[in-house]
Design a protein around this motif. Structure first.
Motif, PDB file in Angstrom:
ATOM      1  N   ARG A 245       0.835  -1.198   0.000  1.00 36.49           N
ATOM      2  CA  ARG A 245       0.000   0.000   0.000  1.00 36.49           C
ATOM      3  C   ARG A 245       0.876   1.256   0.000  1.00 36.49           C
ATOM      4  O   ARG A 245       0.565   2.245  -0.675  1.00 36.49           O
ATOM      5  CB  ARG A 245      -0.905  -0.026   1.241  1.00 36.49           C
ATOM      6  CG  ARG A 245      -1.831   1.158   1.383  1.00 36.49           C
ATOM      7  CD  ARG A 245      -2.657   1.020   2.642  1.00 36.49           C
ATOM      8  NE  ARG A 245      -3.553   2.146   2.822  1.00 36.49           N
ATOM      9  CZ  ARG A 245      -4.352   2.296   3.867  1.00 36.49           C
ATOM     10  NH1 ARG A 245      -4.353   1.376   4.817  1.00 36.49           N
ATOM     11  NH2 ARG A 245      -5.133   3.339   3.961  1.00 36.49           N
ATOM     12  N   LYS A 246       1.979   1.202   0.743  1.00 33.04           N
ATOM     13  CA  LYS A 246       2.887   2.344   0.811  1.00 33.04           C
ATOM     14  C   LYS A 246       3.491   2.639  -0.552  1.00 33.04           C
ATOM     15  O   LYS A 246       3.710   3.803  -0.918  1.00 33.04           O
ATOM     16  CB  LYS A 246       3.992   2.068   1.832  1.00 33.04           C
ATOM     17  CG  LYS A 246       4.935   3.235   2.027  1.00 33.04           C
ATOM     18  CD  LYS A 246       5.987   2.930   3.091  1.00 33.04           C
ATOM     19  CE  LYS A 246       6.932   4.114   3.269  1.00 33.04           C
ATOM     20  NZ  LYS A 246       7.973   3.838   4.290  1.00 33.04           N
ATOM     21  N   TRP A 247       3.772   1.602  -1.338  1.00 33.79           N
ATOM     22  CA  TRP A 247       4.319   1.792  -2.682  1.00 33.79           C
ATOM     23  C   TRP A 247       3.368   2.615  -3.535  1.00 33.79           C
ATOM     24  O   TRP A 247       3.794   3.533  -4.254  1.00 33.79           O
ATOM     25  CB  TRP A 247       4.569   0.427  -3.324  1.00 33.79           C
ATOM     26  CG  TRP A 247       5.145   0.466  -4.714  1.00 33.79           C
ATOM     27  CD1 TRP A 247       6.461   0.479  -5.064  1.00 33.79           C
ATOM     28  CD2 TRP A 247       4.404   0.462  -5.948  1.00 33.79           C
ATOM     29  NE1 TRP A 247       6.589   0.502  -6.430  1.00 33.79           N
ATOM     30  CE2 TRP A 247       5.354   0.489  -7.001  1.00 33.79           C
ATOM     31  CE3 TRP A 247       3.052   0.439  -6.270  1.00 33.79           C
ATOM     32  CZ2 TRP A 247       4.981   0.496  -8.351  1.00 33.79           C
ATOM     33  CZ3 TRP A 247       2.662   0.453  -7.612  1.00 33.79           C
ATOM     34  CH2 TRP A 247       3.631   0.478  -8.642  1.00 33.79           C
ATOM     35  N   VAL A 248       2.093   2.302  -3.458  1.00 31.44           N
ATOM     36  CA  VAL A 248       1.090   3.048  -4.228  1.00 31.44           C
ATOM     37  C   VAL A 248       1.021   4.493  -3.737  1.00 31.44           C
ATOM     38  O   VAL A 248       1.054   5.439  -4.538  1.00 31.44           O
ATOM     39  CB  VAL A 248      -0.296   2.387  -4.101  1.00 31.44           C
ATOM     40  CG1 VAL A 248      -1.353   3.217  -4.842  1.00 31.44           C
ATOM     41  CG2 VAL A 248      -0.273   0.968  -4.654  1.00 31.44           C
ATOM     42  N   GLN A 249       0.918   4.665  -2.435  1.00 33.07           N
ATOM     43  CA  GLN A 249       0.774   6.003  -1.866  1.00 33.07           C
ATOM     44  C   GLN A 249       1.978   6.884  -2.161  1.00 33.07           C
ATOM     45  O   GLN A 249       1.829   8.048  -2.555  1.00 33.07           O
ATOM     46  CB  GLN A 249       0.551   5.901  -0.351  1.00 33.07           C
ATOM     47  CG  GLN A 249      -0.757   5.239   0.035  1.00 33.07           C
ATOM     48  CD  GLN A 249      -0.839   4.975   1.524  1.00 33.07           C
ATOM     49  OE1 GLN A 249       0.171   4.786   2.208  1.00 33.07           O
ATOM     50  NE2 GLN A 249      -2.053   4.952   2.054  1.00 33.07           N
ATOM     51  N   THR A 250       3.179   6.338  -1.981  1.00 34.80           N
ATOM     52  CA  THR A 250       4.401   7.116  -2.175  1.00 34.80           C
ATOM     53  C   THR A 250       4.586   7.525  -3.625  1.00 34.80           C
ATOM     54  O   THR A 250       4.897   8.688  -3.930  1.00 34.80           O
ATOM     55  CB  THR A 250       5.631   6.306  -1.705  1.00 34.80           C
ATOM     56  OG1 THR A 250       5.485   5.994  -0.322  1.00 34.80           O
ATOM     57  CG2 THR A 250       6.907   7.089  -1.924  1.00 34.80           C
ATOM     58  N   ASN A 251       4.372   6.587  -4.538  1.00 32.24           N
ATOM     59  CA  ASN A 251       4.541   6.899  -5.956  1.00 32.24           C
ATOM     60  C   ASN A 251       3.479   7.873  -6.449  1.00 32.24           C
ATOM     61  O   ASN A 251       3.794   8.803  -7.211  1.00 32.24           O
ATOM     62  CB  ASN A 251       4.513   5.616  -6.795  1.00 32.24           C
ATOM     63  CG  ASN A 251       5.845   4.886  -6.765  1.00 32.24           C
ATOM     64  OD1 ASN A 251       6.837   5.364  -7.301  1.00 32.24           O
ATOM     65  ND2 ASN A 251       5.872   3.726  -6.131  1.00 32.24           N
TER      66      ASN A 251
END
Length: 323
Positions: free
Chosen positions: A225-231
């Motif tokens: 989920r963090k990958w989606v949010q950060t990108n």
């Protein structure tokens, strides 16, 4: 590395195995909260061998920083775990009280055409020189992943955990096996998105020839989920000044579809049902929420129907996950 390390680890693992086998395990939300509960037990009760009411109540009480809905999300899987253990005679601890749902007052961001053009321009402008496998994968994946969210309206966790076997590039359909509420549904791809996914599949397959997930991360796992949010945050902020989230692309999909209904005749029942099924809503009530976000839709409904508007689109107690 073991995910669970407290004295309850064997029972938690058995519960997870059971839930997965019965098709009732939401890996995106249940597992992280079980891990947090396990860590809490290990830290606060390092010498314990039996689960007590004090332990459960200490974890499940509503915190000052939580809303009812966020507390529900955090402790729901723990309550389910306690219920699982009680039915098997493992414990006599009572299930925690789960707070009542609160009506959400959240209004999603209304994307402009210029903002979306800016965002996808940023997605397409990632550096061409990629030194590591992760960088090469990111450049291939980012432009496709976010266009996939934009064009299909699926939840971000559904896209992250989408398996290769559930993507039919011949017929242009996506099988969403595990969704919010475990509601399996199908999504039909737009022709332009199907073409893009075919190009992406051929490219990513060279880097991950035996991948399990359609959008793979390292070690044959799915993106976090963090990958989606950060990108999303990094690329959105490159050319836009407003605040938005990746999940709001789902809201945009619904609103844009509803907006088109105003010029294509009415057919309220059929179009509402199609949209609801495509978005994986368990009830039509959840889909009706979007009518409040579409300009003049309420007036159009009242004009087009002889029935009382409120009997068609009642007050909706809407609760949509942000994933």
């Amino acid at each position: 590395m073991n995910k669970f390390t407290s004295f309850l680890a064997p029972l938690i693992k058995a519960y997870v195995f059971y839930q997965k086998a019965s098709g009732h395990f939401n890996e995106a939300s249940y597992e992280p909260n079980l891990i947090l509960f396990d860590r809490y037990l290990k830290k606060q009760y390092p010498k314990a061998t039996l689960l007590s009411q004090e332990m459960v109540d200490g974890w499940c009480h509503k915190r000052d920083t939580e809303t009812n809905n966020s507390c529900r999300s955090r402790i729901y899987v723990v309550a389910s775990f306690i219920r699982y253990l009680r039915k098997r005679g493992k414990i006599d601890v009572m299930e925690p009280d789960i707070p009542r749902k609160e009506r959400s007052t959240y209004i999603p961001h209304s994307f402009t055409d210029a903002e979306l053009v800016n965002f996808f321009r940023a997605c397409d402008s990632l550096p061409s020189v990629s030194k590591t496998p992760d960088q090469r994968s990111r450049k291939i994946t980012i432009p496709v992943f976010f266009r996939f969210l934009y064009s299909s309206g699926i939840r971000t966790n559904e896209a992250r955990m989408l398996r290769v076997e559930d993507v039919d590039l011949c017929h242009g359909t996506i099988n969403i096996r595990y969704s919010k509420g475990h509601s399996q549904h199908y999504v039909v791809l737009h022709d332009s998105m199907l073409k893009l996914l075919k190009i992406y599949d051929a490219a990513i397959r060279k880097q991950y020839p035996g991948r399990t997930y359609f959008f793979p991360a390292r070690d044959n796992t799915f993106h976090t989920r963090k990958w989606v949010q950060t990108n999303f945050r990094k690329l959105w902020d490159k050319y836009n000044s407003s605040y938005a989230t990746a999940y709001e692309l789902r809201h945009h999909y619904a609103i844009e579809n509803i907006n088109r209904w105003t010029d294509e005749g009415f057919g309220f029942d059929a179009k509402l049902l199609y949209l609801s099924k495509s978005m994986g809503h368990s009830t039509l009530e959840a889909t009706k929420y979007y009518y409040s976000l579409v300009p003049k839709m309420a007036d159009i409904l009242e004009e087009k129907t002889a029935m009382d508007f409120k009997s068609i689109v009642p007050e909706v107690n809407y609760e949509e996950s942000n994933e």
